[in-house]
Design an enzyme around this catalytic site. Structure first.
Site, PDB file in Angstrom:
ATOM      1  N   ARG A 185     -12.459   0.339  -5.732  1.00 14.35           N
ATOM      2  CA  ARG A 185     -11.936   0.872  -4.467  1.00 14.35           C
ATOM      3  C   ARG A 185     -12.147   2.384  -4.389  1.00 14.35           C
ATOM      4  NH1 ARG A 185      -5.768  -0.400  -2.905  1.00 14.35           N
ATOM      5  NH2 ARG A 185      -5.370   1.213  -4.463  1.00 14.35           N
ATOM      6  N   LYS A 198      -8.904   5.346   0.749  1.00 15.81           N
ATOM      7  CA  LYS A 198      -7.663   5.904   0.182  1.00 15.81           C
ATOM      8  C   LYS A 198      -7.925   7.396  -0.029  1.00 15.81           C
ATOM      9  CE  LYS A 198      -4.073   4.636  -3.126  1.00 15.81           C
ATOM     10  NZ  LYS A 198      -2.940   4.602  -2.218  1.00 15.81           N
ATOM     11  N   GLU A 201       0.432  -2.267   8.374  1.00 20.75           N
ATOM     12  CA  GLU A 201       1.005  -2.217   7.027  1.00 20.75           C
ATOM     13  C   GLU A 201       2.149  -1.219   7.045  1.00 20.75           C
ATOM     14  OE1 GLU A 201      -1.813  -0.540   4.212  1.00 20.75           O
ATOM     15  OE2 GLU A 201      -2.613   0.804   5.740  1.00 20.75           O
TER      16      GLU A 201
HETATM   17  N1  PMP Z   1      -1.092   0.550   1.919  1.00 21.70           N
HETATM   18  C1  PMP Z   1      -1.064   1.882   1.740  1.00 21.70           C
HETATM   19  C2  PMP Z   1      -1.180   2.766   2.928  1.00 21.70           C
HETATM   20  C3  PMP Z   1      -0.933   2.409   0.441  1.00 21.70           C
HETATM   21  O1  PMP Z   1      -0.913   3.742   0.265  1.00 21.70           O
HETATM   22  C4  PMP Z   1      -0.822   1.526  -0.662  1.00 21.70           C
HETATM   23  C5  PMP Z   1      -0.741   2.065  -2.059  1.00 21.70           C
HETATM   24  N2  PMP Z   1       0.322   2.915  -2.276  1.00 21.70           N
HETATM   25  C6  PMP Z   1      -0.834   0.152  -0.417  1.00 21.70           C
HETATM   26  C7  PMP Z   1      -0.995  -0.298   0.888  1.00 21.70           C
HETATM   27  C8  PMP Z   1      -0.731  -0.829  -1.545  1.00 21.70           C
HETATM   28  O2  PMP Z   1      -1.913  -0.817  -2.299  1.00 21.70           O
HETATM   29  P1  PMP Z   1      -1.926  -1.178  -3.862  1.00 21.70           P
HETATM   30  O3  PMP Z   1      -1.360  -2.541  -3.988  1.00 21.70           O
HETATM   31  O4  PMP Z   1      -3.359  -1.094  -4.233  1.00 21.70           O
HETATM   32  O5  PMP Z   1      -1.090  -0.155  -4.538  1.00 21.70           O
END
Ligand code: PMP
Length: 285
Positions: free
Chosen positions: A52, A151, A184
């Site tokens: 990622r 990210k 989300e």
């Molecule tokens: N959405 C956002 C906006 C995030 O910043 C994160 C991680 N903090 C997630 C979803 C969850 O991702 P992960 O399971 O890879 O931590």
């Protein structure tokens, strides 16, 4: 013992770990990052996080100056140097030191930072009783402007959502996308349980492809649940039987109230509990 922080191949004492004020990561949020968990001395899904990271870097045309194998090795070295068996890793790649102008071509070297630290967990009561969240007016970044799949170090969109949530007394907040669909939360993905099916917004709803989200989808399918990645509205959330959030830091956290509507019977539901148990087994085995 003071923490040792990795910057570009060297470990520094926390107090000595410093980055230039001309770094475009600071000046413009120009960079990418990952947040990962360490369970029993092992980094959870390190390869997926690195994939990622590379995808995020590619999208912003940033070349990571190491190979994924080299970076994986340095992550593990940093974790070991700090003797952390259970904790959290922040991996950051910035555009590096440049001028005061935007021009990324004037930034000579991307900077790689690795911080391995103990994790500040949500209070146990959040898991026991479930969270209350609200939908906020700040919509998630339009994918054509800045894809939420990246990210990036620019988290202002999420921070503005978080501030609105906090103003309403909530630690997390639900963000919709530019089409009014559920996207989300500010730092977590969202799932619903409806008629024994697990529902979650698809990637093209404009969300981060959470590593925990992926793991939970796999666990749910193993458990024989039907999992559907479908576009969802606030109404779907209000009438769901169960709701929970996923993220590397939060893991799986139940949600029992959204915009003052009680979800299900107002307690963390059985499918959420079962997935929590399976996730715990997966990460702690
Ligand atoms: N959405 C956002 C906006 C995030 O910043 C994160 C991680 N903090 C997630 C979803 C969850 O991702 P992960 O399971 O890879 O931590």
């Amino acid at each position: 013992m003071s923490l040792k922080i990795y910057i570009n191949g060297h470990l520094f004492e926390k107090e000595e770990a410093k980055i230039s004020v001309y770094d475009h990561g600071l000046l413009y949020g120009d960079g990418v990052f990952e947040g990962m968990r360490i369970y029993n001395g092992k980094v959870f899904r390190l390869e997926q996080h690195l994939e990622r990271l590379w995808n995020s870097a590619k999208a912003i045309r940033l070349e990571v100056p190491l190979s994924p194998e080299e970076l994986a090795r340095d992550v593990v070295t940093t974790v070991r140097a700090n003797g952390i068996d259970n904790g959290y890793i922040r991996l950051v790649v910035t555009r590096g030191v440049g001028t005061l102008g935007l021009d990324p071509n004037k930034c000579a070297n991307p900077q790689i930072i690795i911080i391995a630290d103990h994790i500040e967990l949500y209070p146990q009561s959040f898991y026991d009783k479930g969270l209350e969240i609200v939908t906020v007016s700040t919509i998630r970044n339009h994918p054509a402007a800045l894809s939420p799949r990246i990210k990036s170090l620019n988290y202002l969109n999420n921070i503005l959502g978080k501030i609105e949530g906090q103003q309403a007394g909530c630690v997390e907040a639900l963000m919709l996308n530019h089409q009014g669909q559920v996207a989300e939360c500010t730092g977590d993905n969202i799932f619903l349980v409806s008629k024994r099916q697990l529902l979650t917004p698809p990637i093209d709803a404009g969300i981060l492809e959470g590593i925990t989200r992926e793991a939970v989808i796999e666990l749910a399918r193993e458990a024989g649940l039907v999992v559907r990645e479908v576009s969802l509205t606030k109404h779907d959330v209000y009438i769901a039987d169960e709701c929970f959030l996923t993220g590397s830091a939060a893991e799986i956290v139940p949600v029992v109230k959204v915009d003052s509507r009680i979800i299900g019977d107002g307690k963390p539901g059985p499918i959420t509990r079962d997935l929590e148990k399976r996730f715990h087994e997966l990460t702690r085995r």
